[in-house]
Design a protein around this motif. Sequence first.
Motif, PDB file in Angstrom:
ATOM      1  N   VAL A   1       0.844  -1.200   0.000  1.00 45.15           N
ATOM      2  CA  VAL A   1       0.000   0.000   0.000  1.00 45.15           C
ATOM      3  C   VAL A   1       0.879   1.250   0.000  1.00 45.15           C
ATOM      4  N   LEU A   2       1.953   1.224   0.773  1.00 47.56           N
ATOM      5  CA  LEU A   2       2.900   2.339   0.771  1.00 47.56           C
ATOM      6  C   LEU A   2       3.484   2.546  -0.622  1.00 47.56           C
ATOM      7  N   GLY A   3       3.759   1.457  -1.325  1.00 49.74           N
ATOM      8  CA  GLY A   3       4.256   1.575  -2.688  1.00 49.74           C
ATOM      9  C   GLY A   3       3.257   2.251  -3.611  1.00 49.74           C
ATOM     10  N   VAL A   4       1.975   1.898  -3.472  1.00 51.11           N
ATOM     11  CA  VAL A   4       0.926   2.537  -4.281  1.00 51.11           C
ATOM     12  C   VAL A   4       0.846   4.025  -3.954  1.00 51.11           C
ATOM     13  N   ALA A   5       0.894   4.353  -2.662  1.00 50.78           N
ATOM     14  CA  ALA A   5       0.825   5.755  -2.251  1.00 50.78           C
ATOM     15  C   ALA A   5       2.024   6.542  -2.773  1.00 50.78           C
ATOM     16  N   ALA A   6       3.211   5.935  -2.735  1.00 51.41           N
ATOM     17  CA  ALA A   6       4.409   6.602  -3.254  1.00 51.41           C
ATOM     18  C   ALA A   6       4.287   6.836  -4.761  1.00 51.41           C
TER      19      ALA A   6
ATOM     20  N   GLY B   1     -28.649   9.799  -7.034  1.00 49.35           N
ATOM     21  CA  GLY B   1     -27.586  10.736  -7.372  1.00 49.35           C
ATOM     22  C   GLY B   1     -26.265  10.427  -6.703  1.00 49.35           C
ATOM     23  N   ALA B   2     -26.042   9.177  -6.316  1.00 51.80           N
ATOM     24  CA  ALA B   2     -24.805   8.786  -5.651  1.00 51.80           C
ATOM     25  C   ALA B   2     -23.912   8.055  -6.641  1.00 51.80           C
ATOM     26  N   GLY B   3     -22.639   8.381  -6.629  1.00 53.58           N
ATOM     27  CA  GLY B   3     -21.696   7.740  -7.533  1.00 53.58           C
ATOM     28  C   GLY B   3     -20.467   7.246  -6.798  1.00 53.58           C
ATOM     29  N   TYR B   4     -19.773   6.322  -7.430  1.00 49.98           N
ATOM     30  CA  TYR B   4     -18.481   5.874  -6.907  1.00 49.98           C
ATOM     31  C   TYR B   4     -17.443   6.807  -7.501  1.00 49.98           C
ATOM     32  N   MET B   5     -17.151   7.881  -6.765  1.00 53.32           N
ATOM     33  CA  MET B   5     -16.256   8.926  -7.249  1.00 53.32           C
ATOM     34  C   MET B   5     -15.081   9.075  -6.291  1.00 53.32           C
ATOM     35  N   LEU B   6     -13.893   8.927  -6.832  1.00 52.27           N
ATOM     36  CA  LEU B   6     -12.671   9.062  -6.047  1.00 52.27           C
ATOM     37  C   LEU B   6     -11.745  10.052  -6.734  1.00 52.27           C
ATOM     38  N   GLY B   7     -10.935  10.726  -5.939  1.00 44.87           N
ATOM     39  CA  GLY B   7      -9.952  11.654  -6.469  1.00 44.87           C
ATOM     40  C   GLY B   7      -9.127  12.226  -5.335  1.00 44.87           C
ATOM     41  N   LEU B   8      -7.931  12.687  -5.650  1.00 47.41           N
ATOM     42  CA  LEU B   8      -7.043  13.243  -4.640  1.00 47.41           C
ATOM     43  C   LEU B   8      -6.664  14.668  -4.992  1.00 47.41           C
ATOM     44  N   ASP B   9      -6.731  15.559  -3.994  1.00 47.06           N
ATOM     45  CA  ASP B   9      -6.066  16.845  -4.108  1.00 47.06           C
ATOM     46  C   ASP B   9      -4.817  16.806  -3.235  1.00 47.06           C
ATOM     47  N   GLY B  10      -4.097  17.924  -3.149  1.00 48.89           N
ATOM     48  CA  GLY B  10      -2.846  17.922  -2.401  1.00 48.89           C
ATOM     49  C   GLY B  10      -3.025  17.638  -0.928  1.00 48.89           C
ATOM     50  N   ILE B  11      -4.135  18.105  -0.347  1.00 44.65           N
ATOM     51  CA  ILE B  11      -4.396  17.876   1.077  1.00 44.65           C
ATOM     52  C   ILE B  11      -4.600  16.389   1.344  1.00 44.65           C
ATOM     53  N   ALA B  12      -5.445  15.766   0.529  1.00 46.30           N
ATOM     54  CA  ALA B  12      -5.706  14.335   0.708  1.00 46.30           C
ATOM     55  C   ALA B  12      -4.448  13.511   0.443  1.00 46.30           C
ATOM     56  N   LEU B  13      -3.642  13.943  -0.527  1.00 42.49           N
ATOM     57  CA  LEU B  13      -2.451  13.177  -0.888  1.00 42.49           C
ATOM     58  C   LEU B  13      -1.480  13.061   0.284  1.00 42.49           C
ATOM     59  N   VAL B  14      -1.209  14.168   0.974  1.00 41.75           N
ATOM     60  CA  VAL B  14      -0.236  14.103   2.074  1.00 41.75           C
ATOM     61  C   VAL B  14      -0.771  13.256   3.225  1.00 41.75           C
ATOM     62  N   LEU B  15      -2.095  13.233   3.418  1.00 44.54           N
ATOM     63  CA  LEU B  15      -2.669  12.409   4.481  1.00 44.54           C
ATOM     64  C   LEU B  15      -2.690  10.933   4.090  1.00 44.54           C
ATOM     65  N   VAL B  16      -2.871  10.658   2.811  1.00 44.02           N
ATOM     66  CA  VAL B  16      -2.742   9.282   2.318  1.00 44.02           C
ATOM     67  C   VAL B  16      -1.313   8.783   2.545  1.00 44.02           C
ATOM     68  N   LEU B  17      -0.333   9.629   2.256  1.00 43.76           N
ATOM     69  CA  LEU B  17       1.061   9.254   2.484  1.00 43.76           C
ATOM     70  C   LEU B  17       1.343   9.026   3.966  1.00 43.76           C
ATOM     71  N   LEU B  18       0.803   9.897   4.815  1.00 38.21           N
ATOM     72  CA  LEU B  18       0.972   9.720   6.263  1.00 38.21           C
ATOM     73  C   LEU B  18       0.439   8.362   6.700  1.00 38.21           C
ATOM     74  N   THR B  19      -0.762   8.024   6.258  1.00 36.85           N
ATOM     75  CA  THR B  19      -1.369   6.742   6.623  1.00 36.85           C
ATOM     76  C   THR B  19      -0.543   5.569   6.112  1.00 36.85           C
ATOM     77  N   ALA B  20      -0.122   5.673   4.865  1.00 36.65           N
ATOM     78  CA  ALA B  20       0.640   4.578   4.258  1.00 36.65           C
ATOM     79  C   ALA B  20       1.994   4.374   4.933  1.00 36.65           C
ATOM     80  N   VAL B  21       2.611   5.448   5.416  1.00 37.79           N
ATOM     81  CA  VAL B  21       3.889   5.330   6.115  1.00 37.79           C
ATOM     82  C   VAL B  21       3.703   4.747   7.509  1.00 37.79           C
ATOM     83  N   LEU B  22       2.670   5.184   8.219  1.00 38.81           N
ATOM     84  CA  LEU B  22       2.518   4.791   9.617  1.00 38.81           C
ATOM     85  C   LEU B  22       2.054   3.350   9.799  1.00 38.81           C
ATOM     86  N   VAL B  23       1.165   2.867   8.953  1.00 44.53           N
ATOM     87  CA  VAL B  23       0.574   1.548   9.199  1.00 44.53           C
ATOM     88  C   VAL B  23       1.622   0.432   9.223  1.00 44.53           C
ATOM     89  N   PRO B  24       2.562   0.341   8.276  1.00 46.49           N
ATOM     90  CA  PRO B  24       3.585  -0.715   8.411  1.00 46.49           C
ATOM     91  C   PRO B  24       4.382  -0.596   9.707  1.00 46.49           C
TER      92      PRO B  24
END
Length: 521
Positions: free
Chosen positions: A44-49, A75-98
């Motif tokens: 998962v960390l590799g995907v985040a990187a 009117g509900a969809g499966y919509m995903l996307g990252l901005d810069g704020i979400a990206l750094v928090l995704v990286l934080l999560t991916a680094v900490l969990v291992p």
Amino acid sequence: MNSGFPVLTALWLLPLIGAAVVLAVPARLHQLAKSIAVAVSVAVLGVAATLAIAFDRGGDQFQFVENHKWIPAFGAGYMLGLDGIALVLVLLTAVLVPLLLVAGWNDVTPDHASPRRPHTYFALILVVESMVMISFSALDILLFYIFFEAMLIPMYFLIGGFGGADRSRAAVKFLLYNLLGGLVMLAAVVGLYVVTSRSESPFSGGTFDFRAIAAAASNGELGVAPGVLNALFLGFMFAFAVKAPLWPLHSWLPDSAVESTPSTAVLMMAVVDKVGTFAMIRYCLQLFPESSSRFAPWIITLAVIGIIYGAVLAIAQTDVLRLIAYTSISHFGFIILGIFAMTSQSQAGATLYMVNHGISTAALFLIAGFLVSRRGTRSIAAYGGVQKVAPILAGTFLVAGLATLSMPGLAPFISEFLVLIGTYSRYHVAAIAATAALVLSAIYILWLYQRVMGGAVTDGTAKIPDLVRRELVVVTPLIALLLILGIYPKPALDVITPAVSHTIVDQPPSTLIAEHEGGTP
């Protein structure tokens, strides 16, 4: 930027599949189950990187977008996307969990009644990671809400199933507080759908599309009475304030932290609680800009109270882990202060603070957990002279503690500095009060270090061993990140700052907490 491969789906689905594989491993092979969990988290960390490398800092606000029909009738969809704020928090999560999985390698052992306890423990951590990842990347409000609430289930079992003697009560308290916040948010989510389904709305029907609603709100096209928008804002904000947590909705956090295993406590404070502050800046500010501006002075007041309250109660603690838990309440106050000060500096600082707080809290709490596991008690009075018998443990604890009090040269300093100078430009009194509270943080950290690590060696600490290889594998990357981000935070800020520009709300002068100088706060 769009990606042909559904990389964001892989980001959250990979740990979920990994959790299922871990549970499927035979009970007698608990070491294999743990190894698989760590391997999955590293993947998962590799995907985040990969996401971080491919992210275009000057590109679209949301990148790697995936958009598929989910429940078209609503009117509900499966919509995903990252901005810069979400990206750094995704990286934080991916680094900490291992690191948390390695740190918790021996937290849970199999027994005759429950031979699969390690499997369950490691699988639940992966499930939490999965739900946090989709919460950070969701662009559909209903999709976000479902996983915002669903992550309470694995966290409840992590707290209540593993940890201290009073873990069941702490788990129930955690669940009740957060369920209450979620129920209030559910009413607001339904209300927002009703608002978008009105015939005079700019939409062809009801929608949960965050980007569409935020654009309409920014352009003043929603056509909804301010009172209704204020009520919806408060519904969202209440749920996020419980999750963060914001004073006075914080009392579940210290109990949950001290009764959990150290890895679970860090997962909760450094990762899960960030979903609350992230949601404030994503949903409250962008869906309800006028309401955010209206209520900002009140929220800032609560944030400043939380900063001081958390620091004062940390000083009063006799339990080393409870003391660290109270410091997080104070730090969340700084994050929320930066979000609702609504300047580019304060919000960039608040976002960076989320990352830096996660790293520093993980380092401090895990090292304290290693110490408690050696001595068998959380009482500060039972320690003394640890630096003489375990110098590496004491030294890393000192670095993590200095980071917690925002020592220059360590990661939290620049984020706290940005929050304070950004807040001062609009709310003088709040910035001054928060700055004064920094003295309290120096007291609780340095006094804690003196009592635990300094002085004469006590009978109970004379034979405490120093950090072993597995623990160094956990601590070394955290200390390195504190130093790197403290000296060179530019890469993180280059990603965060463009995203923050979309969250700034024009705010009128406040009469509650801002000082007026010629009519300008």
